[in-house]
Scaffold this motif. Structure first.
Motif, mmCIF file in Angstrom:
data_model
loop_
_atom_site.group_PDB
_atom_site.id
_atom_site.type_symbol
_atom_site.label_atom_id
_atom_site.label_comp_id
_atom_site.label_asym_id
_atom_site.label_seq_id
_atom_site.Cartn_x
_atom_site.Cartn_y
_atom_site.Cartn_z
ATOM 1 N N SER A 92 1.007 -1.123 0.016
ATOM 2 C CA SER A 92 0.052 -0.050 0.246
ATOM 3 C C SER A 92 0.782 1.075 -0.077
ATOM 4 O O SER A 92 1.947 1.264 0.645
ATOM 5 C CB SER A 92 -0.954 0.096 1.226
ATOM 6 O OG SER A 92 0.089 0.342 2.289
ATOM 7 N N PRO A 93 0.473 2.286 -0.621
ATOM 8 C CA PRO A 93 1.021 3.690 -0.449
ATOM 9 C C PRO A 93 1.425 4.049 0.937
ATOM 10 O O PRO A 93 2.684 4.596 0.915
ATOM 11 C CB PRO A 93 0.123 4.779 -1.429
ATOM 12 C CG PRO A 93 -0.616 3.626 -2.183
ATOM 13 C CD PRO A 93 -0.748 2.427 -1.395
ATOM 14 N N ASP A 97 5.054 4.820 2.265
ATOM 15 C CA ASP A 97 5.583 6.223 3.009
ATOM 16 C C ASP A 97 6.233 5.695 4.269
ATOM 17 O O ASP A 97 7.387 6.322 4.425
ATOM 18 C CB ASP A 97 4.423 6.750 3.075
ATOM 19 C CG ASP A 97 4.751 8.032 3.697
ATOM 20 O OD1 ASP A 97 5.236 8.976 3.178
ATOM 21 O OD2 ASP A 97 4.051 8.398 5.103
ATOM 22 N N SER A 111 11.118 8.611 -5.076
ATOM 23 C CA SER A 111 10.245 8.187 -6.260
ATOM 24 C C SER A 111 10.640 6.904 -7.059
ATOM 25 O O SER A 111 9.801 6.133 -7.567
ATOM 26 C CB SER A 111 10.946 9.123 -7.213
ATOM 27 O OG SER A 111 9.982 10.006 -7.698
ATOM 28 N N PHE A 114 8.630 4.073 -5.014
ATOM 29 C CA PHE A 114 7.005 3.973 -5.589
ATOM 30 C C PHE A 114 7.133 3.376 -6.815
ATOM 31 O O PHE A 114 6.085 2.676 -7.323
ATOM 32 C CB PHE A 114 6.460 5.476 -5.285
ATOM 33 C CG PHE A 114 5.936 5.322 -4.018
ATOM 34 C CD1 PHE A 114 4.520 5.276 -3.627
ATOM 35 C CD2 PHE A 114 6.987 6.033 -2.838
ATOM 36 C CE1 PHE A 114 4.063 5.397 -2.316
ATOM 37 C CE2 PHE A 114 6.369 6.206 -1.573
ATOM 38 C CZ PHE A 114 5.080 6.020 -1.443
ATOM 39 N N ALA A 115 8.009 3.830 -7.820
ATOM 40 C CA ALA A 115 7.878 3.181 -9.237
ATOM 41 C C ALA A 115 8.075 1.708 -9.129
ATOM 42 O O ALA A 115 7.442 1.081 -9.933
ATOM 43 C CB ALA A 115 9.016 3.899 -9.903
ATOM 44 N N GLY A 118 5.241 0.080 -8.132
ATOM 45 C CA GLY A 118 3.810 0.066 -9.110
ATOM 46 C C GLY A 118 2.796 0.898 -8.186
ATOM 47 O O GLY A 118 1.655 0.512 -8.419
ATOM 48 N N ALA A 119 3.238 1.849 -7.226
ATOM 49 C CA ALA A 119 2.193 2.660 -6.706
ATOM 50 C C ALA A 119 2.535 4.056 -6.873
ATOM 51 O O ALA A 119 3.517 4.531 -7.240
ATOM 52 C CB ALA A 119 2.429 2.099 -5.134
ATOM 53 N N ILE A 120 1.231 5.036 -6.562
ATOM 54 C CA ILE A 120 1.522 6.332 -6.631
ATOM 55 C C ILE A 120 1.667 7.007 -5.320
ATOM 56 O O ILE A 120 1.258 6.454 -4.110
ATOM 57 C CB ILE A 120 0.080 6.723 -7.017
ATOM 58 C CG1 ILE A 120 -0.390 6.274 -8.571
ATOM 59 C CG2 ILE A 120 0.036 8.427 -7.132
ATOM 60 C CD1 ILE A 120 -1.434 6.668 -9.105
ATOM 61 N N ASP A 121 2.575 7.978 -5.280
ATOM 62 C CA ASP A 121 3.035 8.336 -4.046
ATOM 63 C C ASP A 121 1.998 9.312 -3.550
ATOM 64 O O ASP A 121 1.592 10.387 -4.291
ATOM 65 C CB ASP A 121 4.511 9.261 -4.289
ATOM 66 C CG ASP A 121 5.167 9.776 -2.872
ATOM 67 O OD1 ASP A 121 4.455 9.601 -1.903
ATOM 68 O OD2 ASP A 121 6.059 10.150 -2.935
ATOM 69 N N PRO A 122 1.438 9.295 -2.255
ATOM 70 C CA PRO A 122 0.491 10.181 -1.879
ATOM 71 C C PRO A 122 0.929 11.583 -1.559
ATOM 72 O O PRO A 122 0.279 12.625 -1.481
ATOM 73 C CB PRO A 122 0.150 9.281 -0.484
ATOM 74 C CG PRO A 122 1.097 8.629 -0.295
ATOM 75 C CD PRO A 122 1.609 8.076 -1.291
ATOM 76 N N ARG A 124 3.530 12.834 -3.380
ATOM 77 C CA ARG A 124 4.301 13.577 -4.490
ATOM 78 C C ARG A 124 4.332 15.062 -4.509
ATOM 79 O O ARG A 124 3.241 15.774 -4.327
ATOM 80 C CB ARG A 124 3.493 12.975 -5.930
ATOM 81 C CG ARG A 124 4.445 13.389 -6.924
ATOM 82 C CD ARG A 124 3.835 12.624 -8.448
ATOM 83 N NE ARG A 124 3.964 11.491 -8.193
ATOM 84 C CZ ARG A 124 3.346 10.649 -9.359
ATOM 85 N NH1 ARG A 124 2.641 11.167 -10.305
ATOM 86 N NH2 ARG A 124 3.455 9.396 -9.335
#
Length: 304
Positions: A92-93, A97, A111, A114-115, A118-122, A124
């Motif tokens: 999970s993001p 974190d 960065s 998270f890449a 395969g997750a989106i950085d909350p 960013r």
């Protein structure tokens, strides 16, 4: 409790030792392996002292232990261990974190983490420099002497108020531009305040090349190099000459528009056992510079 119930509970509480599973395509195996290797490399570079933990007399593991990272990030030990083993688990993001903070990752490393996951950085676009609060307090106490935390890629991770106004107004810069290499080749204000700009650019590029030898495959290094090559003909010309130089003490001369010429002796202090982030301090070489630094600090505090 059934296996299904156990997994449901773990998915609801990601910090628990029983990790949540998720079925991932087979072609994700390489990315999981890269993520595992990246986490191990970041864990092994951090000393217990950097995160406020006792070293102990029988420590054999380089850097931190897995259970220590799990404790610092408030995630389960088993879950973190399986993550380093490239197991097929859901990440999970929020947990990423926590891991990023526990491992003191800088912006580029976060960065990359998270890449790979395969997750989106909350978070960013927000600051994640890997600089502990205690070290920031040390920087503040050094004023009016300029001081900055910088990694071997020349990213500016933290700075005190005097350094923040020495070369340009760092608080006004976008996060992605807070890099000495980038500023030396593209920022008009930085360039105008560097008295011997030509020598400074060449030395900086040579140091960057020497440091990059150990990071040639890392995305953050390649991205910075590509950005500089695209933005600066000066950099392309210097880079093509393949000059290499090792770090050394030096006297730097700056031309500040409000206080005049500043002659500063630069010193480096590594923040860990291996070359990486370091504290750079700039001490005045004469009484005039000392007085002008005090004047610069007063102007900064006054918001002038």
């Amino acid at each position: 409790m059934t296996v299904d119930a156990t997994l449901t509970q773990a998915a609801t509480h990601p910090g628990a030792d029983a990790p949540p599973y998720a079925t991932a395509p087979r072609d994700d195996a390489a990315r999981r392996a890269e993520l595992a290797a990246f986490l191990r490399s970041r864990r092994e570079r951090i000393t217990p002292e950097q995160v406020g933990l006792p070293r102990g007399a029988r420590r054999r593991t380089p850097g931190l232990r897995r259970e220590e990272v799990a404790h610092l990030g408030a995630v389960g030990v088993t879950w973190y261990t399986w993550l380093e083993q490239a197991r097929d688990i859901h990440v999970s993001p929020q947990v990423l974190d926590a891991v990023a903070r526990a491992l003191l990752l800088d912006r580029a490393e976060r960065s990359h983490l998270f890449a790979l996951a395969g997750a989106i950085d909350p978070l960013r676009g927000t600051e994640c420099t890997g600089v502990p609060k205690a070290l920031r307090q040390v920087l503040d106490q050094l004023s009016p002497f300029p001081a900055v935390v910088q990694n071997s890629r020349f990213d500016i991770l933290a700075y005190n108020r005097t350094y923040g106004r020495l070369m340009c107004d760092f608080d006004e810069l976008p996060e992605e531009d807070r890099n000495c290499m980038w500023l030396a080749f593209t920022n008009a204000e930085w360039r105008a305040r560097t008295v011997d700009l030509e020598a400074s650019k060449r030395i900086m590029a040579a140091k960057f090349r020497a440091a990059m030898a150990e990071h040639v495959a890392e995305p953050a290094w390649k991205a910075l190099l590509a950005r500089l090559m695209d933005a600066s003909p000066e950099f392309r010309e210097i880079w093509a000459q393949h000059e290499v130089v090792r770090p050394a003490r030096s006297v730097k001369v700056f031309r500040h528009p409000q206080v005049g010429i500043l002659q500063l002796s630069a010193s480096s202090l590594w923040t860990g056992p291996n070359p990486g982030p370091k504290v750079l301090t700039y001490a005045p070489v004469d009484d005039t510079t000392h007085e002008r630094l005090a004047q610069l600090e007063k102007l900064t505090l006054a918001g002038v």
